[in-house]
Scaffold this motif. Sequence first.
Motif, PDB file in Angstrom:
ATOM      1  N   GLY A  33       0.765  -0.870   0.269  1.00  0.00           N
ATOM      2  CA  GLY A  33      -0.073   0.437  -0.068  1.00  0.00           C
ATOM      3  C   GLY A  33       0.698   1.447   0.093  1.00  0.00           C
ATOM      4  O   GLY A  33       1.958   1.063  -0.068  1.00  0.00           O
ATOM      5  N   PRO A  34       0.123   2.259  -0.406  1.00  0.00           N
ATOM      6  CA  PRO A  34       0.880   3.090  -0.535  1.00  0.00           C
ATOM      7  C   PRO A  34       1.947   3.436   0.994  1.00  0.00           C
ATOM      8  O   PRO A  34       2.668   4.801   0.969  1.00  0.00           O
ATOM      9  N   PHE A  35       1.726   3.731   2.161  1.00  0.00           N
ATOM     10  CA  PHE A  35       2.089   3.988   3.971  1.00  0.00           C
ATOM     11  C   PHE A  35       2.698   2.905   3.884  1.00  0.00           C
ATOM     12  O   PHE A  35       3.498   2.426   5.352  1.00  0.00           O
ATOM     13  N   PHE A  82       4.030  12.697  -2.223  1.00  0.00           N
ATOM     14  CA  PHE A  82       3.272  14.239  -2.249  1.00  0.00           C
ATOM     15  C   PHE A  82       3.152  14.932  -1.091  1.00  0.00           C
ATOM     16  O   PHE A  82       1.589  15.354  -1.844  1.00  0.00           O
ATOM     17  N   LYS A  83       3.880  15.532  -0.285  1.00  0.00           N
ATOM     18  CA  LYS A  83       2.828  16.258   0.728  1.00  0.00           C
ATOM     19  C   LYS A  83       2.302  17.577  -0.080  1.00  0.00           C
ATOM     20  O   LYS A  83       3.077  18.303  -0.730  1.00  0.00           O
ATOM     21  N   ASP A  84       1.469  17.792   0.713  1.00  0.00           N
ATOM     22  CA  ASP A  84       0.139  19.157   0.474  1.00  0.00           C
ATOM     23  C   ASP A  84       0.143  19.090  -0.789  1.00  0.00           C
ATOM     24  O   ASP A  84       0.468  20.856  -2.033  1.00  0.00           O
ATOM     25  N   SER A 267       4.906   7.159  -8.054  1.00  0.00           N
ATOM     26  CA  SER A 267       4.247   6.848  -8.162  1.00  0.00           C
ATOM     27  C   SER A 267       3.597   5.527  -7.374  1.00  0.00           C
ATOM     28  O   SER A 267       2.917   4.941  -7.127  1.00  0.00           O
ATOM     29  N   ALA A 268       3.625   5.002  -9.208  1.00  0.00           N
ATOM     30  CA  ALA A 268       3.484   3.293  -9.097  1.00  0.00           C
ATOM     31  C   ALA A 268       4.536   2.706  -8.087  1.00  0.00           C
ATOM     32  O   ALA A 268       3.639   1.401  -7.630  1.00  0.00           O
ATOM     33  N   LEU A 269       5.274   3.221  -8.424  1.00  0.00           N
ATOM     34  CA  LEU A 269       6.530   2.243  -7.210  1.00  0.00           C
ATOM     35  C   LEU A 269       6.491   2.864  -5.937  1.00  0.00           C
ATOM     36  O   LEU A 269       6.672   1.588  -5.527  1.00  0.00           O
ATOM     37  N   ASP A 272       1.033   5.116  -5.284  1.00  0.00           N
ATOM     38  CA  ASP A 272       0.082   6.311  -4.922  1.00  0.00           C
ATOM     39  C   ASP A 272      -1.032   6.558  -5.638  1.00  0.00           C
ATOM     40  O   ASP A 272      -1.123   6.614  -6.977  1.00  0.00           O
ATOM     41  N   TYR A 273      -2.064   5.406  -4.779  1.00  0.00           N
ATOM     42  CA  TYR A 273      -3.070   5.096  -5.932  1.00  0.00           C
ATOM     43  C   TYR A 273      -3.716   6.589  -7.040  1.00  0.00           C
ATOM     44  O   TYR A 273      -3.849   6.257  -7.725  1.00  0.00           O
ATOM     45  N   ALA A 274      -3.682   7.941  -6.535  1.00  0.00           N
ATOM     46  CA  ALA A 274      -4.508   8.936  -6.870  1.00  0.00           C
ATOM     47  C   ALA A 274      -3.643   9.440  -7.704  1.00  0.00           C
ATOM     48  O   ALA A 274      -4.591   9.809  -8.874  1.00  0.00           O
ATOM     49  N   VAL A 275      -2.118   9.226  -8.190  1.00  0.00           N
ATOM     50  CA  VAL A 275      -1.657   9.918  -8.988  1.00  0.00           C
ATOM     51  C   VAL A 275      -1.927   8.870 -10.010  1.00  0.00           C
ATOM     52  O   VAL A 275      -2.366   9.560 -11.556  1.00  0.00           O
TER      53      VAL A 275
END
Length: 307
Positions: A33-35, A82-84, A267-269, A272-275
């Motif tokens: 997952g992303p986290f 990517f923060k903020d 984002s694939a690595l 980052d689902y949203a991107v």
Amino acid sequence: MIAYILRRLFIAIPTLLLLVVASFFLMHLAPGGPFTSERPLPPAVLANIEARYGLDKPLLLQLWDYLTNIILHFDFGPSFVFKDRDVNDIIAQGFPISLTYGSLAFLAASIVGIGLGIAAAIKHNSWIDYTAVSLGIAAQALPNFIMGPILILTFTLWLGLLPGGGWYGGQWQYLIMPVIALSTSYMGSIARITRSSMLEVMNSNFIRTARAKGLPARTVIWRHALKPTLLPVISYLGPVFVYVLTGSVFVDLYFSTGGLGQAYVSSALTRDYAVLLGVTILYGALTVFVNLLTDLAYAWFDPKIRY
């Protein structure tokens, strides 16, 4: 024609929805997952982060919220990495760069490829024909992920003529190698299709009639042979434009242009689902739109086409 355009647009909407749903479930089915990382977060911290981004909700509810935000607000949501920054900001920053050198690569591939194909067909079985065919085969044998390092080695490290990467507002010296790397393989395919189509058209009865009337060779080629020659080329150019934009992923990595490809790969690595979803929807919408334009151009070149 208007009814055909409306019908295609109505087909495009469920196609894009199906693309979004399929991509959404495939990414959530992937492990990790992303986290998640090598050093796992404490359960309480991970739960707070997932609640912040709505990942603690049931999967179907997450899909519903995502589709609602896209349809009502055209909002792809915040980035998980990517923060903020949200996905709209990332696309707005990277897509114009990819579109700039992608469009230039498409124009270069189309103009040079069609020119080589026409020259090879007109001078059939001559040294011009053999040279054009050889160049086309060599170009097809060098895809962009191979052409990029070759250009950097040659023009940057050995000759020192061009910068090896960067963007700097799209200055011409930073555009040359990305455009060449992105256009060469498609240039060869366009030249091959144009050559075979022109050879077939030049042996048609209406071309023999035009020549029998004593028309100059230039008039026969440009007024009578060119339009039917370009019909199969046009049907190929539509997907090529989308391939050029999606193929910019490798060019962004090699030349560090700051285009959308770098954000897509990272984002694939990092999951980052949203991107990932935002860029996938963008490319899917471009594919549908460009295919529609291709069909309309085909009908304009050949008025016998009726939808």
